[in-house]
Design a protein around this motif. Sequence first.
Motif, PDB file in Angstrom:
ATOM      1  N   ILE A  58       0.843  -1.591   0.216  1.00  8.46           N
ATOM      2  CA  ILE A  58      -0.123  -0.114  -0.074  1.00  8.46           C
ATOM      3  C   ILE A  58       0.434   1.336   0.055  1.00  8.46           C
ATOM      4  CG2 ILE A  58      -2.178   1.358   1.117  1.00  8.46           C
ATOM      5  CD1 ILE A  58      -2.821  -1.630   2.199  1.00  8.46           C
ATOM      6  N   ALA A  59       1.618   1.358   0.789  1.00  9.75           N
ATOM      7  CA  ALA A  59       2.933   2.396   0.846  1.00  9.75           C
ATOM      8  C   ALA A  59       3.407   2.560  -0.558  1.00  9.75           C
ATOM      9  CB  ALA A  59       3.928   1.964   1.747  1.00  9.75           C
ATOM     10  N   GLN A  60       3.776   1.995  -1.206  1.00  7.06           N
ATOM     11  CA  GLN A  60       4.227   1.583  -2.558  1.00  7.06           C
ATOM     12  C   GLN A  60       3.323   2.092  -3.242  1.00  7.06           C
ATOM     13  OE1 GLN A  60       7.178   1.344  -3.518  1.00  7.06           O
ATOM     14  NE2 GLN A  60       7.807   0.911  -1.388  1.00  7.06           N
ATOM     15  N   ARG A 130      15.820  -2.251   6.966  1.00  6.78           N
ATOM     16  CA  ARG A 130      17.228  -1.189   6.002  1.00  6.78           C
ATOM     17  C   ARG A 130      16.874   0.586   6.646  1.00  6.78           C
ATOM     18  NH1 ARG A 130      17.223  -1.439   0.160  1.00  6.78           N
ATOM     19  NH2 ARG A 130      19.099  -0.612   0.838  1.00  6.78           N
ATOM     20  N   ILE A 131      15.593   0.836   6.906  1.00  8.64           N
ATOM     21  CA  ILE A 131      15.790   2.293   7.254  1.00  8.64           C
ATOM     22  C   ILE A 131      16.447   2.487   8.503  1.00  8.64           C
ATOM     23  CG2 ILE A 131      14.089   4.154   7.938  1.00  8.64           C
ATOM     24  CD1 ILE A 131      11.975   2.692   5.944  1.00  8.64           C
ATOM     25  N   LEU A 132      16.197   1.981   9.132  1.00  9.78           N
ATOM     26  CA  LEU A 132      16.878   1.321  10.707  1.00  9.78           C
ATOM     27  C   LEU A 132      17.712   1.011  10.912  1.00  9.78           C
ATOM     28  CD1 LEU A 132      13.829  -0.524  12.768  1.00  9.78           C
ATOM     29  CD2 LEU A 132      14.410   1.882  13.306  1.00  9.78           C
ATOM     30  N   ALA A 133      18.369   0.808   9.453  1.00  9.56           N
ATOM     31  CA  ALA A 133      20.361   0.339   9.665  1.00  9.56           C
ATOM     32  C   ALA A 133      20.585   1.472   9.096  1.00  9.56           C
ATOM     33  CB  ALA A 133      20.472  -1.181   9.169  1.00  9.56           C
ATOM     34  N   LEU A 134      20.018   2.147   8.018  1.00 11.10           N
ATOM     35  CA  LEU A 134      20.586   3.567   7.906  1.00 11.10           C
ATOM     36  C   LEU A 134      20.349   4.547   8.653  1.00 11.10           C
ATOM     37  CD1 LEU A 134      18.760   3.082   3.889  1.00 11.10           C
ATOM     38  CD2 LEU A 134      21.018   3.546   4.580  1.00 11.10           C
ATOM     39  N   LEU A 135      19.602   4.425   9.357  1.00 10.03           N
ATOM     40  CA  LEU A 135      19.583   5.967  10.450  1.00 10.03           C
ATOM     41  C   LEU A 135      20.370   5.682  11.251  1.00 10.03           C
ATOM     42  CD1 LEU A 135      17.094   7.491  10.567  1.00 10.03           C
ATOM     43  CD2 LEU A 135      15.959   5.805  12.795  1.00 10.03           C
ATOM     44  N   ARG A 143      18.994  10.512   1.977  1.00 11.13           N
ATOM     45  CA  ARG A 143      19.533   9.274   1.770  1.00 11.13           C
ATOM     46  C   ARG A 143      19.498   8.037   1.693  1.00 11.13           C
ATOM     47  NH1 ARG A 143      25.154   7.285   5.069  1.00 11.13           N
ATOM     48  NH2 ARG A 143      25.126   5.167   3.585  1.00 11.13           N
ATOM     49  N   THR A 144      18.640   7.895   3.257  1.00  6.96           N
ATOM     50  CA  THR A 144      17.551   7.181   3.041  1.00  6.96           C
ATOM     51  C   THR A 144      16.500   6.477   1.870  1.00  6.96           C
ATOM     52  OG1 THR A 144      17.658   7.194   5.699  1.00  6.96           O
ATOM     53  CG2 THR A 144      16.578   5.749   4.868  1.00  6.96           C
ATOM     54  N   LEU A 150      12.463   4.658  -2.031  1.00  3.91           N
ATOM     55  CA  LEU A 150      11.725   4.967  -1.719  1.00  3.91           C
ATOM     56  C   LEU A 150      11.148   6.576  -1.755  1.00  3.91           C
ATOM     57  CD1 LEU A 150      10.476   3.245   1.980  1.00  3.91           C
ATOM     58  CD2 LEU A 150       9.574   3.139  -0.175  1.00  3.91           C
ATOM     59  N   THR A 151       9.995   7.889  -1.512  1.00  8.33           N
ATOM     60  CA  THR A 151       9.887   8.335  -1.119  1.00  8.33           C
ATOM     61  C   THR A 151      10.790   9.092  -0.173  1.00  8.33           C
ATOM     62  OG1 THR A 151       7.840   9.113  -1.166  1.00  8.33           O
ATOM     63  CG2 THR A 151       8.575   8.620  -3.252  1.00  8.33           C
ATOM     64  N   THR A 152      11.176  10.378  -0.233  1.00  4.91           N
ATOM     65  CA  THR A 152      10.895  10.982   1.400  1.00  4.91           C
ATOM     66  C   THR A 152       9.793  11.215   2.342  1.00  4.91           C
ATOM     67  OG1 THR A 152      10.767  13.295   0.935  1.00  4.91           O
ATOM     68  CG2 THR A 152      13.053  12.419   0.779  1.00  4.91           C
ATOM     69  N   ASP A 153       9.170  11.027   1.871  1.00  8.44           N
ATOM     70  CA  ASP A 153       7.585  11.042   1.657  1.00  8.44           C
ATOM     71  C   ASP A 153       6.893   9.535   2.799  1.00  8.44           C
ATOM     72  OD1 ASP A 153       6.585  13.209   2.164  1.00  8.44           O
ATOM     73  OD2 ASP A 153       5.780  13.265   0.646  1.00  8.44           O
ATOM     74  N   GLY A 154       7.779   7.820   1.908  1.00  9.16           N
ATOM     75  CA  GLY A 154       7.515   7.522   2.203  1.00  9.16           C
ATOM     76  C   GLY A 154       8.443   6.594   2.850  1.00  9.16           C
ATOM     77  N   VAL A 155       9.456   7.474   3.432  1.00 12.02           N
ATOM     78  CA  VAL A 155      10.670   7.237   4.951  1.00 12.02           C
ATOM     79  C   VAL A 155       9.646   7.691   6.004  1.00 12.02           C
ATOM     80  CG1 VAL A 155      12.914   7.578   5.115  1.00 12.02           C
ATOM     81  CG2 VAL A 155      12.488   6.892   3.088  1.00 12.02           C
ATOM     82  N   THR A 156       9.101   8.815   5.721  1.00  7.12           N
ATOM     83  CA  THR A 156       8.796   9.451   7.150  1.00  7.12           C
ATOM     84  C   THR A 156       7.438   8.435   7.314  1.00  7.12           C
ATOM     85  OG1 THR A 156       9.140  11.330   6.426  1.00  7.12           O
ATOM     86  CG2 THR A 156       7.283  11.157   7.887  1.00  7.12           C
ATOM     87  N   TYR A 157       6.934   7.798   6.695  1.00 10.87           N
ATOM     88  CA  TYR A 157       5.763   6.899   6.896  1.00 10.87           C
ATOM     89  C   TYR A 157       6.097   5.724   7.605  1.00 10.87           C
ATOM     90  CZ  TYR A 157       2.514   3.321   6.605  1.00 10.87           C
ATOM     91  OH  TYR A 157       1.350   2.749   6.223  1.00 10.87           O
TER      92      TYR A 157
END
Length: 213
Positions: A58-60, A130-135, A143-144, A150-157
Motif C-alpha cells: 500500500i505504501a508503494q 533497512r531504514i533503521l540500519a541507515l538511520l 539519503r535513506t 522510497l520517497t522521503t514521504d515513504g521513509v517518513t511513513y
Amino acid sequence: MVLFDRIPMPVAVCDPYGDVRLVNAAFALEWGTTAGRLKGRAILDLFVPVDAAQVDRIAQAQKARRRSRYTVAVAWRGGDGARRRGELIVDTVSETANRVPDLLVTVRVLDTAVVSDPKPSAPVHPQEARILALLAAGATTARTARETGLTTDGVTYHLRQLSRRWGASNRTELVARAYAEGVLVAGVWPPRLASSEQVDGASEGRAGKDAGG
C-alpha cells in the motif's frame, strides 16, 4: 455523511499515513466507542497485520500515486473483548493525480474465533529494518530514500509507524529500540542487520542482511 453513516460494514477514511479522519457508526460500534474517540488513531494501532508485506504494498502504491485496492489480513480485539480475524479492504483514493492518496478502509470480519494474541512487538519488515540500519549510520531522510528506493514521504511513513509501534518519541529512541529488539547487531560498525529470523521470521528477510552500506 448520512449515507456514509448508514453503510452496514465498518468503514474509515484515513490520511496518507494511516491516521483515522472519519469513521462510520458501524466502525465505532466494532470498537464499542464513539466516532470522535477514534479520530486521530492510527489504523494499525487498531488492527494488527498478519503480513507486513501487504502493508508495504500500500505504501508503494501511495508512492506511485496509484489508485488501487488492496487487502490486508488482520487480527484484533473488538470492543466486546472478543478476538477477531478478518480483512481490511484498502482503497487508495485522491482528488488529483499529484496528491498522495488517502485511504478508504473497509473492515470485513471473517470470524470471531479465538486467535492467538499478537506478539508484544510486531515483526519488523525488511524495508523497515533497512531504514533503521541507515538511520543508525547517521543517514538523512533524503539519503535513506535514495538507498531504499522510497520517497522521503515513504521513509517518513515507515518511521512514524515504527515510532507508534515502539512508543519512540524520536529517532535516537528508534535506533536504541532496534538494537534492543535484535533488529541490528550490537557492537558492529557500520550498523548491520541481524539474521532474517530475528528481523521478521520470513525468508524474504534474507535480501536485506546488510543495509548499512
